[in-house]
Motif scaffolding. Structure first.
Motif, mmCIF file in Angstrom:
data_model
loop_
_atom_site.group_PDB
_atom_site.id
_atom_site.type_symbol
_atom_site.label_atom_id
_atom_site.label_comp_id
_atom_site.label_asym_id
_atom_site.label_seq_id
_atom_site.Cartn_x
_atom_site.Cartn_y
_atom_site.Cartn_z
ATOM 1 N N LYS A 43 34.318 -35.433 17.024
ATOM 2 C CA LYS A 43 34.372 -36.888 16.995
ATOM 3 C C LYS A 43 32.960 -37.460 17.042
ATOM 4 C CE LYS A 43 38.986 -37.443 18.943
ATOM 5 N NZ LYS A 43 39.804 -38.106 19.985
ATOM 6 N N GLY A 44 32.879 -38.780 17.035
ATOM 7 C CA GLY A 44 31.584 -39.428 17.060
ATOM 8 C C GLY A 44 30.910 -39.371 15.695
ATOM 9 N N ILE A 45 29.785 -40.062 15.592
ATOM 10 C CA ILE A 45 29.074 -40.138 14.317
ATOM 11 C C ILE A 45 28.557 -38.765 13.900
ATOM 12 C CG2 ILE A 45 26.988 -41.047 13.219
ATOM 13 C CD1 ILE A 45 27.496 -43.656 14.788
ATOM 14 N N MET A 46 27.965 -38.023 14.830
ATOM 15 C CA MET A 46 27.449 -36.704 14.467
ATOM 16 C C MET A 46 28.576 -35.738 14.126
ATOM 17 S SD MET A 46 24.029 -35.996 16.750
ATOM 18 C CE MET A 46 23.764 -34.422 15.919
ATOM 19 N N GLY A 47 29.692 -35.844 14.810
ATOM 20 C CA GLY A 47 30.835 -34.995 14.487
ATOM 21 C C GLY A 47 31.342 -35.253 13.084
ATOM 22 N N ALA A 48 31.396 -36.536 12.706
ATOM 23 C CA ALA A 48 31.863 -36.880 11.363
ATOM 24 C C ALA A 48 30.897 -36.389 10.294
ATOM 25 C CB ALA A 48 32.038 -38.393 11.259
ATOM 26 N N LEU A 49 29.608 -36.397 10.604
ATOM 27 C CA LEU A 49 28.609 -36.025 9.604
ATOM 28 C C LEU A 49 28.382 -34.517 9.518
ATOM 29 C CD1 LEU A 49 25.898 -38.793 10.202
ATOM 30 C CD2 LEU A 49 27.617 -38.699 8.397
ATOM 31 N N PHE A 50 28.463 -33.800 10.661
ATOM 32 C CA PHE A 50 28.044 -32.405 10.684
ATOM 33 C C PHE A 50 29.132 -31.419 11.104
ATOM 34 C CE2 PHE A 50 24.140 -34.882 11.816
ATOM 35 C CZ PHE A 50 23.522 -34.753 10.574
ATOM 36 N N GLY A 51 30.233 -31.907 11.668
ATOM 37 C CA GLY A 51 31.304 -31.023 12.088
ATOM 38 C C GLY A 51 31.163 -30.571 13.525
ATOM 39 N N ALA A 52 32.290 -30.109 14.091
ATOM 40 C CA ALA A 52 32.354 -29.774 15.516
ATOM 41 C C ALA A 52 31.432 -28.611 15.888
ATOM 42 C CB ALA A 52 33.790 -29.451 15.905
ATOM 43 N N GLU A 53 31.321 -27.601 15.031
ATOM 44 C CA GLU A 53 30.521 -26.429 15.382
ATOM 45 C C GLU A 53 29.049 -26.790 15.560
ATOM 46 O OE1 GLU A 53 29.344 -22.009 13.579
ATOM 47 O OE2 GLU A 53 30.977 -23.164 12.685
ATOM 48 N N LYS A 54 28.507 -27.564 14.634
ATOM 49 C CA LYS A 54 27.100 -27.944 14.713
ATOM 50 C C LYS A 54 26.839 -28.840 15.919
ATOM 51 C CE LYS A 54 25.730 -25.894 10.905
ATOM 52 N NZ LYS A 54 24.807 -24.735 10.944
ATOM 53 N N VAL A 55 27.752 -29.768 16.163
ATOM 54 C CA VAL A 55 27.579 -30.659 17.309
ATOM 55 C C VAL A 55 27.708 -29.872 18.610
ATOM 56 C CG1 VAL A 55 28.486 -32.686 18.515
ATOM 57 C CG2 VAL A 55 28.334 -32.680 16.023
ATOM 58 N N GLY A 56 28.586 -28.872 18.652
ATOM 59 C CA GLY A 56 28.704 -28.022 19.830
ATOM 60 C C GLY A 56 27.407 -27.301 20.140
ATOM 61 N N GLU A 57 26.731 -26.811 19.099
ATOM 62 C CA GLU A 57 25.446 -26.152 19.307
ATOM 63 C C GLU A 57 24.384 -27.149 19.770
ATOM 64 O OE1 GLU A 57 22.375 -23.223 19.327
ATOM 65 O OE2 GLU A 57 24.556 -23.289 19.654
ATOM 66 N N PHE A 58 24.413 -28.345 19.216
ATOM 67 C CA PHE A 58 23.487 -29.392 19.669
ATOM 68 C C PHE A 58 23.725 -29.710 21.147
ATOM 69 C CE2 PHE A 58 22.681 -33.937 20.431
ATOM 70 C CZ PHE A 58 21.332 -34.005 20.113
ATOM 71 N N ALA A 59 24.988 -29.838 21.534
ATOM 72 C CA ALA A 59 25.316 -30.128 22.935
ATOM 73 C C ALA A 59 24.852 -28.996 23.848
ATOM 74 C CB ALA A 59 26.820 -30.354 23.077
ATOM 75 N N ARG A 60 25.008 -27.757 23.390
ATOM 76 C CA ARG A 60 24.550 -26.622 24.199
ATOM 77 C C ARG A 60 23.043 -26.669 24.402
ATOM 78 N NH1 ARG A 60 22.055 -22.032 24.102
ATOM 79 N NH2 ARG A 60 21.510 -22.228 21.888
#
Length: 262
Positions: A43-60
């Motif tokens: 979800k969110g803007i980054m989720g919509a643009l890059f997908g859950a996997e990439k955002v998960g790595e960013f969050a980590r």
């Protein structure tokens, strides 16, 4: 009178539709946008643009990595887009259309750091009053509003790029605070600079609070100081003299407004 107060909505439009139920007015203290959703990575803007996997790595990396690692990974993501500014702008407008459409009247609102205040006049319809460095009278009380957050010390504000959070220099922020007079309810996105109100127990770091807000509270002695920004504070409330200082909660997660009665 009964007023409901929310902050840190971060995209929770469904709860925002109900936030003013039973109240004479609704106060919104910013961070309407869901830019990075740290719980649901898709979800969110980054989720919509890059997908859950990439955002998960960013969050980590935000939790466990160094600043340099996080910045490098973030830049690698944005480099995959042909026009990052256009993609972000479109996503922001889509969210604001939904979120402002969920607000009931009358609403008094000020932007947070995860907002684009330049777009607010475009989306704020009848019965929604946007205030920043201004006072509004309601129910016989004076409500003073200050939006945005403070830039970290020695950080130069960015004047370009595809996304610029609403961060203000200390001088600019303090000047806005000094323009408020005879305030009964102090409404801000960030908290006063009181350690137990600025420390986030989950992120395990202190956010930046405002010393100028503390000075205003001591000098003008408002009934309430209400704010958000710190999602999991060490304590949600404290008193400074006669003033009740209250973090109104991470509305995205709680879905519950804080209630003022007088």
């Amino acid at each position: 009178m009964r007023v409901h107060v929310v902050s840190d909505v971060h995209g929770n439009a469904d709860a925002l539709k109900r936030a003013g139920d039973g109240a004479d007015a609704l106060i919104v203290l910013g961070d309407l946008l869901d830019f990075v959703d740290y719980r649901e990575h898709g979800k969110g803007i980054m989720g919509a643009l890059f997908g859950a996997e990439k955002v998960g790595e960013f969050a980590r990396l935000r939790r466990e990595g160094t600043r340099d690692e996080t910045v490098a990974f973030s830049r690698s993501l944005w480099a995959t887009l042909a026009d990052p500014a256009a993609a972000v702008g479109e996503a922001i407008q889509d969210q604001y259309a939904v979120l402002f459409g969920a607000l009931t009247a009358p609403t008094f609102a000020t932007p947070g750091n995860v907002d684009d205040p330049s777009l607010w006049p475009e989306f704020a319809g009848d019965g929604i009053t946007v205030l920043d460095g201004e006072v509004a009278e309601f129910g016989g009380l004076r409500f003073g509003f200050i939006g945005g957050a403070l830039l970290p010390p020695n950080v130069v504000p960015r004047r370009n790029g595809f996304w610029r959070p609403y961060l203000r220099t200390r001088e600019e922020y303090d000047a806005a605070v000094s323009g408020l007079a005879d305030v009964d309810v102090l409404c801000t996105h960030i908290p006063p600079a009181i350690p137990e109100l600025t420390y986030d127990v989950i992120a395990r770091r202190s956010e930046i609070g405002s010393a100028a807000l503390v000075d205003l509270i001591r000098e003008q002695r408002p009934r309430w100081s209400v704010f958000g920004h710190v999602h999991q504070p060490l304590t949600p409330r404290t008193r400074v003299g006669r003033t009740e200082c209250r973090n109104v909660g991470h509305f995205k997660e709680t879905s519950q407004p804080y209630v003022l009665r007088w």
